[in-house]
Scaffold this motif. Structure first.
Motif: not given
Length: 283
Positions: A144-153, A178-188, A230-238
């Motif tokens: 569920w955390r991964f899903a939240v990370l992906y969707l918010l990114s 495209g899914a690039s924004g979400a994928v960059f969130g995963l890279f973050a 990218l910025l969203t993924g950084l914040a959510v994961t942190w």
């Protein structure tokens, strides 16, 4: 030796032991070697070396049965299905694509556009990246955390496209997919997880830098979505990593509940941010 002297392994003051967080009023007899929370005799699960608490034992069992990255596979399947639908019916695809002018009255487009792709190569590269990264971090974060990370990114990427209208008003009518924004969130997320674990982050930083620069120099690529994701993924994961740190007196179940509430608050914050941007743009 005096009778008052404690023996080896005994507490000098048994009454100083903290209460078991799972059984208030019951003194703890040990600390979990994994989460470091106190545990009473009833909550103590012996292992080969020391012991763990019942919550960590339960979590170990769940991890053994939830290693399959089902969310990653589900997202890939959804993207492939929608791509096939788009090749048959462009009208159906237009119902999900995002453009700032459309997102105001149809906010679902902020998210659905991340499941659309413009070409075979576009979806191929994005799905390969999602497959490689998702299989690595979904088991680490949990489904569920991964899903939240992906969707918010994904939404964060669209929000950045919207915010760029302040700089370049002509993009108000520009559609992005495209899914690039979400994928960059995963890279973050990979960067945050490696950083907090003490691992070398050089490779992921190089990967991020190369892809960001490529987005800037290659026409037809929404670097705004990349940066927003990218910025969203950084914040959510942190936030998720901070919430997952063991705290004495707080059970893993309680931490999970707190993480769920914080995830809901992050979603509300994202919606509020988008609403605020629209308010300023349309003022």
């Amino acid at each position: 030796m005096s009778d008052d002297m404690p023996r080896y392994g005994q507490r000098s003051d048994p009454g100083a032991a903290p209460d078991c967080p799972r059984h208030p009023g019951v003194r703890a007899v040990d600390y979990c070697k994994r989460c470091h929370r106190p545990m009473c005799a009833q909550c103590r699960v012996p292992t080969e070396v020391r012991a763990i608490c019942v919550d960590c034992a339960r979590e170990n069992r769940l991890r053994r049965t939830t290693r399959t990255p089902v969310v990653t596979y589900g997202i890939i399947a959804a993207c492939v299905v929608l791509y096939l639908v788009g090749t048959v019916s462009q009208q159906a695809e237009r119902a999900f694509v995002f453009a700032p002018v459309l997102g105001y009255e149809q906010p679902w487009r902020f998210l659905t556009t991340a499941f659309l792709h413009a070409s075979v190569l576009h979806i191929l590269f994005n799905m390969l990246a999602l497959y490689w990264v998702g299989r690595a971090i979904e088991p680490a974060l949990g489904h569920w955390r991964f899903a939240v990370l992906y969707l918010l990114s994904a939404v964060g990427g669209s929000a950045a496209v919207l915010a760029w209208c302040f700089v370049q008003p002509a993009t108000w009518m520009t559609a992005t997919v495209g899914a690039s924004g979400a994928v960059f969130g995963l890279f973050a997320a990979v960067f945050v997880l490696q950083r907090t674990s003490g691992a070398d982050t050089t490779s992921v930083l190089v990967l991020l830098a190369v892809n960001l620069v490529y987005g800037f120099i290659q026409s037809g690529i929404s670097w705004q979505a990349h940066l927003g994701g990218l910025l969203t993924g950084l914040a959510v994961t942190w936030v998720f990593v901070r919430l997952a740190r063991p705290r004495r007196g707080v059970t893993p179940r309680r931490q999970e509940q707190r993480a769920g509430m914080v995830a809901a608050l992050m979603a509300v914050a994202m919606v509020s941010l988008v609403a605020g941007v629209y308010t300023l743009l349309l003022a």
